[in-house]
Design a protein around this motif. Structure first.
Motif, PDB file in Angstrom:
ATOM      1  N   LEU C 287       0.463  -0.693  -0.054  1.00  0.00           N
ATOM      2  CA  LEU C 287      -0.001   0.497   0.363  1.00  0.00           C
ATOM      3  C   LEU C 287       0.799   1.015  -0.243  1.00  0.00           C
ATOM      4  O   LEU C 287       1.993   1.305   0.834  1.00  0.00           O
ATOM      5  N   ILE C 288       0.659   1.909  -0.690  1.00  0.00           N
ATOM      6  CA  ILE C 288       1.149   3.337  -1.132  1.00  0.00           C
ATOM      7  C   ILE C 288       0.838   4.090  -0.481  1.00  0.00           C
ATOM      8  O   ILE C 288      -0.109   4.579  -0.195  1.00  0.00           O
ATOM      9  N   VAL C 289       1.203   5.221   0.846  1.00  0.00           N
ATOM     10  CA  VAL C 289       0.950   5.958   1.698  1.00  0.00           C
ATOM     11  C   VAL C 289       1.513   7.361   1.166  1.00  0.00           C
ATOM     12  O   VAL C 289       3.060   7.340   1.279  1.00  0.00           O
ATOM     13  N   ARG C 290       1.467   8.256   0.858  1.00  0.00           N
ATOM     14  CA  ARG C 290       2.065   9.524   0.478  1.00  0.00           C
ATOM     15  C   ARG C 290       1.459  10.463   1.659  1.00  0.00           C
ATOM     16  O   ARG C 290       0.502  11.307   0.832  1.00  0.00           O
ATOM     17  N   PRO C 291       2.091  10.810   2.356  1.00  0.00           N
ATOM     18  CA  PRO C 291       1.737  11.911   3.819  1.00  0.00           C
ATOM     19  C   PRO C 291       2.133  13.623   3.195  1.00  0.00           C
ATOM     20  O   PRO C 291       2.610  13.181   2.226  1.00  0.00           O
ATOM     21  N   LEU C 292       1.222  13.979   3.613  1.00  0.00           N
ATOM     22  CA  LEU C 292       1.698  15.187   3.436  1.00  0.00           C
ATOM     23  C   LEU C 292       3.059  16.241   3.532  1.00  0.00           C
ATOM     24  O   LEU C 292       2.828  16.865   2.547  1.00  0.00           O
ATOM     25  N   GLU C 293       3.406  15.711   4.536  1.00  0.00           N
ATOM     26  CA  GLU C 293       4.879  16.092   4.498  1.00  0.00           C
ATOM     27  C   GLU C 293       5.512  14.634   4.650  1.00  0.00           C
ATOM     28  O   GLU C 293       5.002  13.744   5.426  1.00  0.00           O
ATOM     29  N   GLY C 294       7.208  14.519   4.017  1.00  0.00           N
ATOM     30  CA  GLY C 294       7.734  13.503   4.722  1.00  0.00           C
ATOM     31  C   GLY C 294       7.507  12.601   2.696  1.00  0.00           C
ATOM     32  O   GLY C 294       6.654  12.879   2.608  1.00  0.00           O
ATOM     33  N   PRO C 295       8.820  11.779   3.388  1.00  0.00           N
ATOM     34  CA  PRO C 295       9.095  10.865   2.306  1.00  0.00           C
ATOM     35  C   PRO C 295       7.622   9.963   2.068  1.00  0.00           C
ATOM     36  O   PRO C 295       6.503   9.309   2.582  1.00  0.00           O
ATOM     37  N   HIS C 296       7.225   9.538   0.820  1.00  0.00           N
ATOM     38  CA  HIS C 296       6.367   8.144   0.204  1.00  0.00           C
ATOM     39  C   HIS C 296       6.565   7.570   0.947  1.00  0.00           C
ATOM     40  O   HIS C 296       7.780   6.666   0.554  1.00  0.00           O
ATOM     41  N   ARG C 297       5.582   6.510   1.049  1.00  0.00           N
ATOM     42  CA  ARG C 297       5.639   4.632   1.740  1.00  0.00           C
ATOM     43  C   ARG C 297       4.971   4.090   1.343  1.00  0.00           C
ATOM     44  O   ARG C 297       4.222   4.228   0.824  1.00  0.00           O
ATOM     45  N   SER C 298       5.939   2.705   1.348  1.00  0.00           N
ATOM     46  CA  SER C 298       5.545   1.870   0.799  1.00  0.00           C
ATOM     47  C   SER C 298       5.292   0.881   2.323  1.00  0.00           C
ATOM     48  O   SER C 298       6.538   0.118   2.872  1.00  0.00           O
ATOM     49  N   ILE C 299       4.073   0.355   2.579  1.00  0.00           N
ATOM     50  CA  ILE C 299       3.408  -0.252   3.735  1.00  0.00           C
ATOM     51  C   ILE C 299       3.656  -1.435   3.212  1.00  0.00           C
ATOM     52  O   ILE C 299       2.652  -2.297   2.296  1.00  0.00           O
ATOM     53  N   ALA C 300       4.428  -2.824   3.108  1.00  0.00           N
ATOM     54  CA  ALA C 300       3.956  -3.935   3.304  1.00  0.00           C
ATOM     55  C   ALA C 300       2.984  -5.433   3.898  1.00  0.00           C
ATOM     56  O   ALA C 300       3.119  -4.321   5.009  1.00  0.00           O
TER      57      ALA C 300
END
Lengths: 397, 397, 397, 397
Positions: C287-300
């Motif tokens: 699941l890709i989560v792109r917070p308003l601030e900070g780097p994009h994250r890939s949750i496994a």
């Protein structure tokens, strides 16, 4: 081959409560409904073993306390198991597998086959003597696109292989888990139970087998360095291995269980005269092919491009991902084909040509042995024994 | 530092008609409008050289026929060049760079610095003697996310580095181009002009420098195998190199120019105690960070997360990609800062701490030398000289 | 809830020889070993039906020729089926489901629930009257990361949802397959059997359900255009739908079965106040989560970040991919939980809160109905009925 | 066309200190060394304007305080500018461009061309009357792979276009920046200066132009909904637009500046009879082509597959990424070709067929106008005027 009227009767040794690998074997075995679990021993403690067998809905008289008892009693039953899976710690594989072979029961065994070279060679001999099916669950070669890659190279479309880069860079043991009582980490990092190289035995054999399966080439000579990335660990957890294959083909194998942040990390790249290919276990439904000329291609599992063996192993349309259990299930399917063929008097090797066998398992143990020898010689080149005859086992350091 | 009122006056030796690398230098030099091309020699044939200089709108009297003439006459002009770029074949770098240094002109030189170790060491000495700026265009360390990676590791957030995996796996020479008259392939695959190892000199030094730049660690010892993937080729085109860094850090370097289907292929992975990071030149605008705990992260060039040196090297908002010329331009910017600092009596090394210098260039040559020595000893471990003093040059094989 | 001593006795209507969806139901049902197939009717032709039941190793007396016979006889057996799966063409769901409900047998039914709105509403009423479990296999909400996404949004960490973009852009019918005798294409493109909108019923309901499941919001109003991409086709195969949700939330839904080159194409993007998330069925383990601030994250999938419902639905370590059958299996697990709860006198909705039910199925049919109404009004905004009461069925055009 | 002996003399209006877009224009203009900045006005305050011009090393007498002064005086100089770039706020484009056209100076203008429809139409007429070059910097169509996509579709290899999905989903204004004094956000979210729809004017025109450029089709009719995702904002920041093209081609356009976590977000997908293609600005060096049959392909910028116009716009080998400035530079190159052609009496439209012109700019304004009309009619279908004649300007709401 006539398809039998029922699933094979099947038992397990190991893989009890909380064992992910045991659960994986059971899911793989029923993925295509080929095996029915009817007997088992699931723990060293007989009470716990029987309790777990009950959870699995195994009949009361087939919930065993020891594998010796299980082998003996199942062999005597008319409806006794027709195959047994062994997923116990590696140093116990030899004794257990020997017992079931002695009782005429086909064996499916986790890898690495054994922790000692002479044990591996002994199992090869026992299998030859009995003619039984002896599968070793190198499960990653069950992936559809791995089989497609193998057949694509075999087709000659990409020309002769020149270079093989394989890695299995996991991060599961990137901290000193063994100091925190982590069960799997503890036995894998104990120098006495882990064998000559824990990480090469556990992950390196998968990488070596995958590379050899896909290319059809066998590693001839290695130059290796083992190292320990996690400070305080008593065994190696990283291996760099330079590879030479026949025909002046070169390769590199990197395996680790201690690369922080990595999830699984098995990845294979093969370069042949007319193009390269890449496959990674974490995105198993595609094979990247990069021709010498023209655009890079992503070949999808389930697409019409599938070569026959890959098409047979694919169970769902392209775009609908299959995963780990499906690949593992394909190994079980192959084992089923081999066992049914044997029952029907056919050649298991013909019925299930892709099934990893005790020979593949023993080759893995020899590979570990050779890597360790090279490391002990400060990375000097050492030949991998071409076959199991005449091999001198590795001495303790 | 006072920003001067005009771009630096700049000349080129090499990089004439049809030279992509020459074109890249010119684009890089004007990326931030820091250099103005006013003189040059662009071909060994004086007529062709002058014609191309004309195409570049260089004034008639500064279209030179030879670099000797250019060095001498530019040094005498009041408005003579303040820097020269050398992008000729590698075996000519030493003579040309020496000439410009002798005339007091700052040098920007392609890598590998030289094809012979003693030439490299001589250039180091000449730079020390003159105090001039001597930049070597290891252009990949100009990428923003490379600098971010370096500073992220230096910040200690990920803990100590444990493992470094670097590869530069290109496919540009995956066929026997030299047999078809391909110019660049021809001189790079001619054993006499290519130096001791063409592929390690050309690509391996980039990989080595990138790995050292990002980790702040220097390769201490190597065990290497050179090989030739393209049948019929007279030089090696593939190198596998096992690396040891101080502090029990391990690494692996793989470079090739002959991996069919690969485009560029420079990729770095570093694993530290608390996480790993990965960067690839083909997708340079992101840095993947995989913490030991928590989700994988993609850090975007231009985002607020940029550490200071990366922020300075980034010229555009996140999401608007920068590319090869921008990274190259950053090296030119650094060279500009160093030269302007020198003009103003400041320390160029303080003004441009990230600029790759002649020392870095010489270190690359020593790395090539050491890899070749290891290969000649059948992959035995060989130390990389820690500095340029007391080094015995590699003998011809 | 007490775990019963055996899998549920289970039967199937539909999904015979050559049916991929039938095979998927069977794999899903045994993925966690919760259901045992003991009865079935698999073809309209009784002989073919019984032959296929034999292939599935179903006992001879439970190989039925018609679903009417199966419902009646299974209901009378002491060991009769405890659940039936209906995977026949959509326009037969109502009659078959009604029959099994009438005989007190829990139902698992393919989506779309029905082709006619009044049939859907009737099934809702029948389920309410009987209190039986009625699952509808919106299988994509069985994916682990879909459930994680839902709970991540529900946790409020990303703030209120503002925008929902969902698409199911498949290419399976990108040519005039129906003219070539393709079975599935033929009934899906026949205006009489396909319902008011084939593509919205088949794919659009998945997209609508996924969007509503993840956001917890329900589509309130739609403005739609149906179109036909494949020339010569008699039904629409593409739909563009603008969505309004309560609270001024906006959305867009795009579904097609005729986008050449697409494989599956289900993808959801949700934007909330403090970040966005993205999930695609073809790469379901992240699941890709792109917070308003900070780097994009890939949750496994399988990582420690999993929220509880996701963790429960995950069966394997991170990095070892799960696929389509696993997600489908989770729907079966939920159905099992609901059925077992009902047997034990508990509330199925509490035991299996994530199970898609007949209400969800009917909502999908109402969604199709509303989209078609909007299209017929040239894209004017039309409200989706909030519940099933007082709905006027769509008239024929 | 004869290549002139020097870069064009060029001036700027707008793009002063701290303006990223101004900096981008300058980098683009010198990317290929085609323009030399010799005059400019960079701020409304004359002192700040002249100071910044000094920083840019512009000669003292050409550091202007107002654009009126600049237009007048440059027109009188023998060495006056041959082109001017206008990158001021959108509502000033008309007056400034008119002035330079009146003085016979070719114009390069940011998009959207104007904020009012009648202004756009007036500029079209003025360009027609003067015959001057009037470029509008739809810079994304300068990307190499965009041009390759266009020519691939034009070649007919993929058959007729059926469906166009385009989105420009940015997150730059995903919070109420205007309340924090963010300069760009402030004028873009002020209903008086932003025009009828800020987000459609700013981002939507890029998406519309990209879609039309690549497909060669023009949007005929739209049905749109504008909405505001950020609570408290006074203008719309999200637009959903359904598109109809001639020949029963359908499309969808989604633009937003308020999708949290998005970086840039321009992405185009086109589906034609025999395959689909996808391009995204954040990874601009590849074009994904998905044929109806056979594996998905990634076509690399710089590879031998490049069609002629793409090959001309590519400046570097495949694998060495080009970025935003390169694409922008290509627009400047096209403008240079057009201007030089005009100087030499040739047809600028023939010399630079890909250059976006004032007609394209006016078309964008008409598109904004039409989207707003549709929105005001609650999403009813509205035709985009086919040309600029006879258009009734949008009234204030």
């Amino acid at each position: 081959m006539t398809v039998p009227e029922r699933p094979l009767r099947w038992g397990m040794v190991g893989g009890g409560a909380g064992s992910t690998i045991g659960d994986s074997h059971r899911r793989a075995a029923r993925y295509d409904d080929r095996f029915e679990l009817v007997a088992g021993v699931f723990a060293t403690d007989a009470t716990r073993s029987r309790a777990f067998a009950g959870d699995l809905l195994i009949a009361g008289d087939r919930r065993y306390g020891t594998w010796e008892e299980m082998a003996e009693r199942e062999a005597k039953r008319d409806d006794g198991i027709e195959a047994v899976t062994i997923c116990t710690p590696n140093d116990s594989h030899h004794a257990i597998a020997s017992a079931f072979l002695d009782h005429g029961i086909d064996v499916i065994c986790d890898k690495p086959l054994t922790t000692r070279t002479d044990d591996a060679l002994d199992l090869v001999r026992r299998q030859r003597d009995t003619g039984l099916v002896f599968a070793v669950t190198y499960n990653y070669t069950g992936y559809v696109m791995v089989r497609h890659a193998r057949d694509l190279l075999a087709s000659g479309e990409l020309g002769a292989v020149r270079l093989v880069q394989v890695e299995f860079a996991s991060g599961w043991a990137a901290t000193l888990l063994e100091a925190e009582g982590h069960r799997q980490a503890s036995w894998r990092t104990d120098p006495t139970s882990a064998g000559a190289s824990s990480v090469v035995a556990d992950l390196g054999t998968h990488a070596q087998h995958l590379a050899e399966f896909v290319t059809g080439l066998r590693v001839q000579t290695v130059a290796a360095e083992l190292s320990t990335l996690v400070r305080g660990r008593e065994v190696d957890d990283n291996a760099h291995v330079m590879l030479r294959f026949p025909g002046d083909v070169r390769g590199l194998l990197w395996v680790t269980m201690a690369a922080p942040g990595q999830l699984h990390g098995l990845r294979l790249r093969v370069f042949a005269e007319h193009g390269g290919l890449e496959w990674a276990q974490e995105w198993p439904n595609e094979l990247i092919v990069r021709p010498l000329e023209g655009p890079h291609r992503s070949i999808a599992r389930g697409s019409p491009e599938m070569l026959p063996a890959a098409a047979r192993a694919s169970r769902m349309w392209a775009g609908h991902p299959e995963g780990f259990f499906g690949a593992f299930g394909t190994i079980y399917d192959d084992a089923w084909s081999a066992i049914v063929a044997r029952h029907q008097g056919s050649d298991p090797g013909v019925a299930a040509p892709d099934l990893p066998t005790v020979d593949d398992g023993a080759r893995g143990v020899l590979f570990v042995d050779t890597v360790v020898r090279s490391h002990r010689r400060d990375g000097g080149w050492v030949d991998v024994p071409a076959d199991v005859d005449g091999v001198t086992p590795l001495e303790d350091p």
